[in-house]
Design a protein around this motif. Structure first.
Motif, PDB file in Angstrom:
ATOM      1  N   TRP A   9     -36.907 -20.345   3.809  1.00 56.55           N
ATOM      2  CA  TRP A   9     -36.531 -18.928   3.317  1.00 56.55           C
ATOM      3  C   TRP A   9     -34.946 -19.240   2.302  1.00 56.55           C
ATOM      4  N   GLY A  10     -34.374 -20.308   3.326  1.00 56.70           N
ATOM      5  CA  GLY A  10     -32.807 -20.353   3.059  1.00 56.70           C
ATOM      6  C   GLY A  10     -32.474 -20.916   1.476  1.00 56.70           C
ATOM      7  N   LYS A  11     -32.768 -21.775   1.478  1.00 54.78           N
ATOM      8  CA  LYS A  11     -32.890 -22.368   0.095  1.00 54.78           C
ATOM      9  C   LYS A  11     -32.915 -21.125  -1.327  1.00 54.78           C
ATOM     10  N   TRP A  26     -38.085 -12.009  -0.772  1.00 56.54           N
ATOM     11  CA  TRP A  26     -37.824 -10.613   0.552  1.00 56.54           C
ATOM     12  C   TRP A  26     -39.008 -10.112   0.853  1.00 56.54           C
ATOM     13  N   ARG A  27     -39.969  -8.944  -0.149  1.00 60.71           N
ATOM     14  CA  ARG A  27     -41.292  -8.404   0.707  1.00 60.71           C
ATOM     15  C   ARG A  27     -42.470  -9.757   1.047  1.00 60.71           C
ATOM     16  N   ALA A  28     -42.381 -10.826   0.438  1.00 66.88           N
ATOM     17  CA  ALA A  28     -42.596 -11.829   0.883  1.00 66.88           C
ATOM     18  C   ALA A  28     -43.117 -11.952   2.387  1.00 66.88           C
ATOM     19  N   ALA A  29     -41.551 -12.026   2.399  1.00 71.36           N
ATOM     20  CA  ALA A  29     -41.097 -12.380   3.995  1.00 71.36           C
ATOM     21  C   ALA A  29     -41.644 -11.104   4.811  1.00 71.36           C
ATOM     22  N   SER A  63     -44.935  -2.577   4.216  1.00 68.58           N
ATOM     23  CA  SER A  63     -43.943  -2.192   2.986  1.00 68.58           C
ATOM     24  C   SER A  63     -42.878  -2.150   2.432  1.00 68.58           C
ATOM     25  N   PHE A  64     -42.408  -2.075   1.141  1.00 68.17           N
ATOM     26  CA  PHE A  64     -41.129  -2.457   0.932  1.00 68.17           C
ATOM     27  C   PHE A  64     -40.302  -1.454   0.020  1.00 68.17           C
ATOM     28  N   CYS A  65     -39.063  -0.818  -0.168  1.00 63.77           N
ATOM     29  CA  CYS A  65     -38.395  -0.244  -0.598  1.00 63.77           C
ATOM     30  C   CYS A  65     -37.393  -0.578  -1.655  1.00 63.77           C
TER      31      CYS A  65
END
Length: 248
Positions: A9-11, A26-29, A63-65
């Protein structure tokens, strides 16, 4: 599958050159998060979790806004690589205002969509007062982001917010870096932002300062009341506050 097993994730975050790329990751996370990973309170859950039925738990997890660059008047779509002079940071979008959780709300930038709502007008008036106190032009584009991209309810659960920020801190900091503001205004969340960015409350006579990568000077950080603070604190109903630093 855990987040660490899924991706470096960091890279991946470092490689994101604009908000759209960052939000995809971010949504995948969000979707890869498991309650067993040690962060059980990053979103409301069923079986005793606050205000969420079991069947809504997965919807809330995914959910992702999105948010980012906006304007006070009817916004136009801005390039996702655009930097801003002023960035407002808030806690989370209020999904209960949409009346549903999940696909019906995910992907919606509240401040950009609810142009004629009375709550949005309250926010815009408070933002305008901040611009005036800063000696800035309120017609310019500015940054508007929520720390918690899942959204929440009208009364923010501060435990869940802090857990969310701890888990997704690298994403939040990268979003701030991409927007590259000259001024950050924390709306009721200075304590959380200060801890995240390593800000020390030493400058009591003015703004705090933080050094963001890629900038040639310090970014000033201010703290003001949340735009909707009067809803929960009736004594603040007629508040007309200049930009003032407060310390938790």
């Amino acid at each position: 599958m855990s987040m660490n097993q899924y991706f470096d994730w960091g890279k991946g975050i470092e490689r994101c050159s604009n908000l759209e790329e960052l939000f995809v990751l971010w949504r995948a996370a969000h979707l890869c998060e498991q309650l067993s990973e040690g962060y059980p309170d990053t979103y409301p859950i069923g079986r005793g979790g606050k205000k969420v039925d079991d069947e809504d738990t997965e919807k809330f997890r995914g959910s992702f806004c999105p948010d980012g660059v906006t304007r006070m008047e009817v916004p136009v779509r801005q390039p996702c690589t655009q930097s801003v002079q002023v960035l407002f940071i808030l806690k989370e979008a209020n999904l209960s205002g949409y009346g549903a959780i999940g696909p019906e709300t995910s992907g919606r930038f509240w401040f950009n969509e609810c142009i004629n709502s009375s709550t949005r007008k309250i926010y815009a008036n408070r933002f305008q007062a901040v611009f005036e106190a800063l000696g800035r032009n309120g017609t310019e584009s500015f940054g508007y982001i929520n720390l918690n991209k899942r959204g929440g309810f009208g009364d923010c659960n501060n435990t869940q917010l802090k857990q969310y920020v701890q888990k997704y801190m690298a994403f939040i900091i990268r979003e701030i870096e991409l927007l590259s503001p000259e001024i950050i205004v924390c709306c009721g969340c200075f304590d959380v932002v200060a801890e995240m960015l390593g800000i020390q409350p030493w400058n009591k006579g003015g703004p705090q300062h933080v050094w963001l990568p890629g900038k040639s000077e310090w970014t000033d950080v201010y703290y003001v009341y949340h735009p909707a603070c009067h809803i929960f604190e009736p004594s603040l109903k007629n508040l007309k506050e200049p930009v003032t630093i407060r310390h938790p």
